[in-house]
Write a protein that holds these residues in place. Structure first.
Motif, PDB file in Angstrom:
ATOM      1  N   PHE A 211       0.828  -1.204   0.000  1.00  0.00           N
ATOM      2  CA  PHE A 211       0.000   0.000   0.000  1.00  0.00           C
ATOM      3  C   PHE A 211       0.865   1.257   0.000  1.00  0.00           C
ATOM      4  N   LEU A 212       1.931   1.266   0.807  1.00  0.00           N
ATOM      5  CA  LEU A 212       2.820   2.428   0.857  1.00  0.00           C
ATOM      6  C   LEU A 212       3.543   2.628  -0.467  1.00  0.00           C
ATOM      7  N   ALA A 213       3.942   1.521  -1.097  1.00  0.00           N
ATOM      8  CA  ALA A 213       4.611   1.625  -2.395  1.00  0.00           C
ATOM      9  C   ALA A 213       3.677   2.250  -3.429  1.00  0.00           C
ATOM     10  N   VAL A 214       2.424   1.810  -3.431  1.00  0.00           N
ATOM     11  CA  VAL A 214       1.440   2.372  -4.354  1.00  0.00           C
ATOM     12  C   VAL A 214       1.161   3.832  -4.013  1.00  0.00           C
ATOM     13  N   LEU A 215       1.007   4.119  -2.715  1.00  0.00           N
ATOM     14  CA  LEU A 215       0.701   5.477  -2.278  1.00  0.00           C
ATOM     15  C   LEU A 215       1.814   6.456  -2.650  1.00  0.00           C
ATOM     16  N   ILE A 216       3.060   6.086  -2.371  1.00  0.00           N
ATOM     17  CA  ILE A 216       4.201   6.955  -2.679  1.00  0.00           C
ATOM     18  C   ILE A 216       4.296   7.200  -4.185  1.00  0.00           C
ATOM     19  N   SER A 217       4.065   6.124  -4.965  1.00  0.00           N
ATOM     20  CA  SER A 217       4.107   6.260  -6.423  1.00  0.00           C
ATOM     21  C   SER A 217       3.066   7.260  -6.904  1.00  0.00           C
ATOM     22  N   TYR A 218       1.859   7.167  -6.339  1.00  0.00           N
ATOM     23  CA  TYR A 218       0.782   8.039  -6.816  1.00  0.00           C
ATOM     24  C   TYR A 218       0.866   9.451  -6.243  1.00  0.00           C
ATOM     25  N   ILE A 219       1.562   9.630  -5.148  1.00  0.00           N
ATOM     26  CA  ILE A 219       1.842  10.991  -4.680  1.00  0.00           C
ATOM     27  C   ILE A 219       2.741  11.692  -5.695  1.00  0.00           C
ATOM     28  N   GLY A 220       3.770  10.965  -6.152  1.00  0.00           N
ATOM     29  CA  GLY A 220       4.650  11.514  -7.172  1.00  0.00           C
ATOM     30  C   GLY A 220       3.922  11.741  -8.482  1.00  0.00           C
ATOM     31  N   ILE A 221       3.066  10.809  -8.870  1.00  0.00           N
ATOM     32  CA  ILE A 221       2.301  10.940 -10.112  1.00  0.00           C
ATOM     33  C   ILE A 221       1.365  12.149 -10.048  1.00  0.00           C
ATOM     34  N   THR A 222       0.655  12.273  -8.924  1.00  0.00           N
ATOM     35  CA  THR A 222      -0.278  13.395  -8.764  1.00  0.00           C
ATOM     36  C   THR A 222       0.446  14.727  -8.815  1.00  0.00           C
ATOM     37  N   SER A 223       1.596  14.795  -8.143  1.00  0.00           N
ATOM     38  CA  SER A 223       2.381  16.024  -8.145  1.00  0.00           C
ATOM     39  C   SER A 223       2.804  16.413  -9.560  1.00  0.00           C
ATOM     40  N   THR A 224       3.206  15.415 -10.336  1.00  0.00           N
ATOM     41  CA  THR A 224       3.631  15.682 -11.714  1.00  0.00           C
ATOM     42  C   THR A 224       2.455  16.100 -12.588  1.00  0.00           C
ATOM     43  N   ILE A 225       1.323  15.414 -12.425  1.00  0.00           N
ATOM     44  CA  ILE A 225       0.145  15.736 -13.240  1.00  0.00           C
ATOM     45  C   ILE A 225      -0.337  17.158 -12.972  1.00  0.00           C
ATOM     46  N   LEU A 226      -0.292  17.580 -11.710  1.00  0.00           N
ATOM     47  CA  LEU A 226      -0.747  18.930 -11.363  1.00  0.00           C
ATOM     48  C   LEU A 226       0.143  20.016 -11.969  1.00  0.00           C
ATOM     49  N   GLN A 227       1.373  19.655 -12.331  1.00  0.00           N
ATOM     50  CA  GLN A 227       2.278  20.627 -12.935  1.00  0.00           C
ATOM     51  C   GLN A 227       2.076  20.767 -14.441  1.00  0.00           C
ATOM     52  N   ILE A 228       1.290  19.852 -15.020  1.00  0.00           N
ATOM     53  CA  ILE A 228       0.999  19.951 -16.456  1.00  0.00           C
ATOM     54  C   ILE A 228       0.058  21.136 -16.696  1.00  0.00           C
ATOM     55  N   ARG A 229       0.376  21.963 -17.635  1.00  0.00           N
ATOM     56  CA  ARG A 229      -0.332  23.227 -17.807  1.00  0.00           C
ATOM     57  C   ARG A 229      -1.713  23.073 -18.438  1.00  0.00           C
ATOM     58  N   THR A 230      -1.861  22.162 -19.379  1.00  0.00           N
ATOM     59  CA  THR A 230      -3.132  22.050 -20.082  1.00  0.00           C
ATOM     60  C   THR A 230      -4.024  20.986 -19.444  1.00  0.00           C
ATOM     61  N   ALA A 231      -5.332  21.253 -19.490  1.00  0.00           N
ATOM     62  CA  ALA A 231      -6.297  20.294 -18.944  1.00  0.00           C
ATOM     63  C   ALA A 231      -6.279  18.997 -19.749  1.00  0.00           C
ATOM     64  N   LYS A 232      -6.090  19.108 -21.044  1.00  0.00           N
ATOM     65  CA  LYS A 232      -6.030  17.924 -21.896  1.00  0.00           C
ATOM     66  C   LYS A 232      -4.837  17.054 -21.532  1.00  0.00           C
ATOM     67  N   GLY A 233      -3.722  17.698 -21.255  1.00  0.00           N
ATOM     68  CA  GLY A 233      -2.527  16.955 -20.865  1.00  0.00           C
ATOM     69  C   GLY A 233      -2.710  16.247 -19.539  1.00  0.00           C
ATOM     70  N   ARG A 234      -3.377  16.930 -18.600  1.00  0.00           N
ATOM     71  CA  ARG A 234      -3.620  16.310 -17.300  1.00  0.00           C
ATOM     72  C   ARG A 234      -4.555  15.117 -17.417  1.00  0.00           C
ATOM     73  N   ARG A 235      -5.591  15.256 -18.243  1.00  0.00           N
ATOM     74  CA  ARG A 235      -6.538  14.145 -18.435  1.00  0.00           C
ATOM     75  C   ARG A 235      -5.841  12.946 -19.081  1.00  0.00           C
ATOM     76  N   LYS A 236      -4.994  13.214 -20.059  1.00  0.00           N
ATOM     77  CA  LYS A 236      -4.294  12.136 -20.737  1.00  0.00           C
ATOM     78  C   LYS A 236      -3.344  11.407 -19.790  1.00  0.00           C
ATOM     79  N   ALA A 237      -2.641  12.170 -18.961  1.00  0.00           N
ATOM     80  CA  ALA A 237      -1.717  11.559 -18.001  1.00  0.00           C
ATOM     81  C   ALA A 237      -2.470  10.731 -16.962  1.00  0.00           C
ATOM     82  N   PHE A 238      -3.586  11.282 -16.473  1.00  0.00           N
ATOM     83  CA  PHE A 238      -4.349  10.562 -15.461  1.00  0.00           C
ATOM     84  C   PHE A 238      -4.995   9.303 -16.029  1.00  0.00           C
TER      85      PHE A 238
END
Length: 310
Positions: A211-238
């Motif tokens: 669970f921690l491995a998954v959680l840490i991975s998705y904390i990093g993923i979420t942080s990166t996705i939030l830095q994407i400027r376009t909504a389309k880019g964020r949707r595609k990444a998610f």
């Protein structure tokens, strides 16, 4: 210690699913249909990934392993359950019960750690895309898969060894439709406080680490996705990790509900148990297929070609 006057249990009886005789055939048909979908869906994914070169990437390497584990994981319990639906005596031998328990925990643990590997794969793909092919090399994928099997072997041996050492002298009715540690421990004719704590600790370490491995991975993923400027880019990444998030929730939610309680307070919630042993493995290939255009395209290509070929 086992009482010298007690009679050792040679078989256990499943008492879950008390169904009216008039409904037995209907319930049997429903679960047989679900199990058939599970087998067909996972086998379809495994063959498609195997024969289609476009799917020879780390993400689909792990998806193929997940399909195989889901198939084995459910096959440990479902065929016996289907037979019991049509039987008056829903019994299993002591050795058969221990064998079922062993392989159930083996494949459950393998699935748990495979989800962690898949989460790391998504983390690298989204957070370090330029280095993805270098980091997620063929060697690392095989190493992660080998580690998954090795850890599962150790975990299932610990769970089985702790259970097999307990004396069972009656009663022998298991309030479930398969042999698992919590309901089985309740039947031991000795104090199981220490064993119970060790089993919960072992399951807790496995579940918490994954669970921690998954959680840490998705904390990093979420942080990166939030830095994407376009909504389309964020949707595609998610969208690339949404399927994984759904199946992880389906797996960890019921498992935490069932296992993170002492066996003395264990109540075999049949709906929850059925969900994580049958429904979730059946839904996994559907979720990954319906949400993944590349998999759908490759399936149409592979199986369409086979249908039209003479």
């Amino acid at each position: 210690m086992k009482n010298s006057n007690s009679t050792a249990v040679t078989e256990f009886v499943f008492v879950a699913f008390t169904i009216s005789p008039n409904l037995k055939l209907l319930v049997f048909s429903i679960f047989l249909f679900i199990y058939s979908l599970l087998l067909c869906g996972n086998i379809l994914i495994m063959i498609t990934i195997r024969v289609e070169p476009r799917l020879h990437s780390p993400m689909y390497f792990f998806l193929g392993k997940l399909a195989f584990i889901d198939l084995c994981y459910s096959s440990v319990t479902v065929p016996k359950m289907l037979v019991d639906f049509l039987s008056d005596q829903k019994s299993i031998s002591y050795n058969g019960c221990i064998t079922q328990l062993y392989f159930f925990h083996f494949f459950a643990c393998a699935e748990c750690f495979l989800f962690s590997a898949m989460a790391y794969d998504r983390y690298v793909a989204i957070c370090r895309p330029l280095h993805y092919s270098t980091i997620m090399s063929r060697q690392l994928c095989f190493l992660m898969a080998a580690a998954t099997w090795a850890i599962s072997f150790v975990h299932s041996n610990i769970q089985t060894a702790l259970t097999i050492g307990l004396p069972f002298c009656g009663p022998n009715e298991i309030n479930s439709f398969f042999c698992d540690v919590p309901p089985l421990i309740r039947l031991a004719c000795t104090d199981t406080t220490m064993i119970d704590a060790m089993i919960v600790a072992n399951s807790g370490i496995v579940s918490l680490s994954c669970f921690l491995a998954v959680l840490i991975s998705y904390i990093g993923i979420t942080s990166t996705i939030l830095q994407i400027r376009t909504a389309k880019g964020r949707r595609k990444a998610f969208s690339t990790c949404a399927s994984h998030l759904i199946v992880v929730t389906f797996f960890f939610g019921p498992c935490v509900f069932i296992y993170m309680r002492p066996s003395k307070t264990f109540s075999a919630d049949q709906v929850v148990t059925v969900f994580y042993t049958i429904i979730a493995p059946m839904l996994n290939p559907i979720i990954y297929t319906l949400r993944n255009e590349e998999v759908k395209t490759c399936m149409k290509k592979v199986w369409g070609r086979r249908v039209v070929s003479p």
